[in-house]
Design a protein around this motif. Structure first.
Motif, PDB file in Angstrom:
ATOM      1  N   GLU A   1       0.398   4.699 -10.389  1.00  0.00           N
ATOM      2  CA  GLU A   1      -0.054   6.061 -10.662  1.00  0.00           C
ATOM      3  C   GLU A   1      -1.117   6.502  -9.651  1.00  0.00           C
ATOM      4  O   GLU A   1      -1.882   5.693  -9.130  1.00  0.00           O
ATOM      5  N   ALA A   2      -1.167   7.802  -9.381  1.00  0.00           N
ATOM      6  CA  ALA A   2      -2.186   8.359  -8.490  1.00  0.00           C
ATOM      7  C   ALA A   2      -3.548   8.324  -9.176  1.00  0.00           C
ATOM      8  O   ALA A   2      -3.650   8.517 -10.388  1.00  0.00           O
ATOM      9  N   ILE A   3      -4.587   8.037  -8.407  1.00  0.00           N
ATOM     10  CA  ILE A   3      -5.944   8.046  -8.937  1.00  0.00           C
ATOM     11  C   ILE A   3      -6.836   8.871  -8.011  1.00  0.00           C
ATOM     12  O   ILE A   3      -6.499   9.123  -6.856  1.00  0.00           O
ATOM     13  N   GLU A   4      -7.998   9.255  -8.518  1.00  0.00           N
ATOM     14  CA  GLU A   4      -8.915  10.088  -7.744  1.00  0.00           C
ATOM     15  C   GLU A   4      -9.876   9.214  -6.943  1.00  0.00           C
ATOM     16  O   GLU A   4     -10.488   8.294  -7.476  1.00  0.00           O
ATOM     17  N   ILE A   5     -10.010   9.504  -5.651  1.00  0.00           N
ATOM     18  CA  ILE A   5     -10.932   8.766  -4.787  1.00  0.00           C
ATOM     19  C   ILE A   5     -11.710   9.751  -3.920  1.00  0.00           C
ATOM     20  O   ILE A   5     -11.275  10.876  -3.698  1.00  0.00           O
ATOM     21  N   GLU A   6     -12.863   9.293  -3.459  1.00  0.00           N
ATOM     22  CA  GLU A   6     -13.638  10.073  -2.501  1.00  0.00           C
ATOM     23  C   GLU A   6     -13.341   9.578  -1.095  1.00  0.00           C
ATOM     24  O   GLU A   6     -13.302   8.376  -0.853  1.00  0.00           O
TER      25      GLU A   6
ATOM     26  N   SER B   1      -1.144  18.960  -2.258  1.00  0.00           N
ATOM     27  CA  SER B   1      -0.961  18.359  -3.587  1.00  0.00           C
ATOM     28  C   SER B   1      -1.848  17.142  -3.805  1.00  0.00           C
ATOM     29  O   SER B   1      -2.084  16.733  -4.942  1.00  0.00           O
ATOM     30  N   MET B   2      -2.355  16.546  -2.723  1.00  0.00           N
ATOM     31  CA  MET B   2      -3.227  15.378  -2.852  1.00  0.00           C
ATOM     32  C   MET B   2      -4.662  15.769  -3.193  1.00  0.00           C
ATOM     33  O   MET B   2      -5.445  14.925  -3.625  1.00  0.00           O
TER      34      MET B   2
ATOM     35  N   ILE C   1       0.859  -1.181   0.000  1.00  0.00           N
ATOM     36  CA  ILE C   1       0.000   0.000   0.000  1.00  0.00           C
ATOM     37  C   ILE C   1       0.896   1.231   0.000  1.00  0.00           C
ATOM     38  O   ILE C   1       1.919   1.266   0.683  1.00  0.00           O
ATOM     39  N   SER C   2       0.518   2.239  -0.780  1.00  0.00           N
ATOM     40  CA  SER C   2       1.392   3.401  -0.921  1.00  0.00           C
ATOM     41  C   SER C   2       1.557   4.147   0.399  1.00  0.00           C
ATOM     42  O   SER C   2       0.634   4.226   1.218  1.00  0.00           O
TER      43      SER C   2
ATOM     44  N   LEU D   1      -9.592  13.259  -3.230  1.00  0.00           N
ATOM     45  CA  LEU D   1      -8.137  13.231  -3.189  1.00  0.00           C
ATOM     46  C   LEU D   1      -7.602  12.482  -4.395  1.00  0.00           C
ATOM     47  O   LEU D   1      -8.265  11.588  -4.934  1.00  0.00           O
ATOM     48  N   LYS D   2      -6.401  12.851  -4.816  1.00  0.00           N
ATOM     49  CA  LYS D   2      -5.735  12.131  -5.908  1.00  0.00           C
ATOM     50  C   LYS D   2      -4.414  11.598  -5.376  1.00  0.00           C
ATOM     51  O   LYS D   2      -3.445  12.340  -5.224  1.00  0.00           O
ATOM     52  N   ILE D   3      -4.385  10.292  -5.078  1.00  0.00           N
ATOM     53  CA  ILE D   3      -3.203   9.671  -4.486  1.00  0.00           C
ATOM     54  C   ILE D   3      -3.034   8.257  -5.043  1.00  0.00           C
ATOM     55  O   ILE D   3      -4.006   7.631  -5.458  1.00  0.00           O
ATOM     56  N   PRO D   4      -1.800   7.752  -5.059  1.00  0.00           N
ATOM     57  CA  PRO D   4      -1.597   6.350  -5.450  1.00  0.00           C
ATOM     58  C   PRO D   4      -2.070   5.432  -4.328  1.00  0.00           C
ATOM     59  O   PRO D   4      -1.846   5.716  -3.153  1.00  0.00           O
ATOM     60  N   LEU D   5      -2.743   4.362  -4.691  1.00  0.00           N
ATOM     61  CA  LEU D   5      -3.185   3.396  -3.683  1.00  0.00           C
ATOM     62  C   LEU D   5      -2.108   2.354  -3.413  1.00  0.00           C
ATOM     63  O   LEU D   5      -1.986   1.853  -2.296  1.00  0.00           O
ATOM     64  N   LEU D   6      -1.330   2.020  -4.447  1.00  0.00           N
ATOM     65  CA  LEU D   6      -0.262   1.043  -4.314  1.00  0.00           C
ATOM     66  C   LEU D   6       1.079   1.715  -4.565  1.00  0.00           C
ATOM     67  O   LEU D   6       1.183   2.617  -5.402  1.00  0.00           O
TER      68      LEU D   6
END
Length: 239
Positions: free
Chosen positions: A184-189, A121-122, A91-92, A175-180
């Motif tokens: 790459e960073a992805i957008e999540i709620e 930045s996130m 996990i990142s 937020l836009k953060i890498p999950l792993l």
């Protein structure tokens, strides 16, 4: 004296030249097994670069999609020449630092505001970042004030707390953060859940159903990607 005796014996055997070395001899070392750990693509990278060196080896690969682990074993029956290459999904660090989906690790509103302040930045939106930090910094004072104004003199503090919080906090932040790690960073709620402890004391928890589902799917898909790269070269065993 020992050297002279060695020379005499050598001359008797017809040896015309003898070299005598003195001092401590070089120590002999047995080969040791090789253990390598890295990201989930470590086994496929090792195979890609070294497969010709192990073309005749006995080998197998253990795979866990749930844990996100691939373990390649080469020269499986050897004691000293055995290679174990382990690849693991992590996990990142950026995700972990926020303690998302950690039910037992909450923040005070001020603590969460201070943490998010340094992680602009996130955020997908700078405006949302500024707004959520401001809301959190003023949350305790607002809750105390509203509870006092709404107090029905019957001790119904919990209901007033809930009413104030629901009217003040956004449903979710983006937020836009890498999950792993390494992805790459992805957008999540992410939802900010608030809990009243002892009336006016507030605890904040971060929760994301999106992240929980995506992490599970990414674990499986990344493992499958790596298995596809190596399945023709090594026996795959899932567990």
């Amino acid at each position: 004296m020992e050297n002279q005796e060695v020379i005499k014996q050598a001359l008797k055997q017809g040896i015309s030249e003898v070299t005598v070395l003195t001092g401590k001899a070089t120590e002999q070392h047995n080969s040791l097994p090789v253990n390598i750990e890295g990201n989930i693509d470590a086994p496929s990278r090792f195979i890609n670069g070294r497969k010709d060196d192990f073309s005749d080896s006995k080998r197998y690969c253990l795979v866990s999609k749930t844990d996100g682990i691939i373990t390649l074993i080469i020269n499986e029956q050897s004691v000293v020449n055995k290679y174990t290459i382990k690849g693991k999904i992590e996990i990142s660090k950026k995700f972990l630092v926020l303690k998302i989906n950690k039910d037992n690790e909450g923040y005070s509103p001020e603590e969460l505001a201070n943490k998010l302040k340094l992680l602009r930045s996130m955020f997908v939106s700078n405006i949302e970042h500024s707004s959520i930090c401001s809301i959190l910094r003023n949350l305790k004072a607002k809750v105390n004030s509203d509870i006092e104004n709404l107090n029905d003199r019957k001790g119904n503090v919990t209901a007033n707390f809930k009413q104030t919080v629901e009217s003040n906090m956004p449903d979710a932040i983006k937020l836009k953060i890498p999950l792993l790690e390494g992805e790459e960073a992805i957008e999540i709620e992410v939802n900010v859940l608030l809990e009243a402890n002892g009336g006016s004391d507030i605890k904040c928890y971060l929760e994301s159903i999106d992240a929980a589902e995506l992490i599970e799917k990414q674990f499986e898909s990344r493992v499958n990607e790596e298995v596809d790269k190596i399945k023709d070269w090594v026996t795959i065993i899932e567990y």
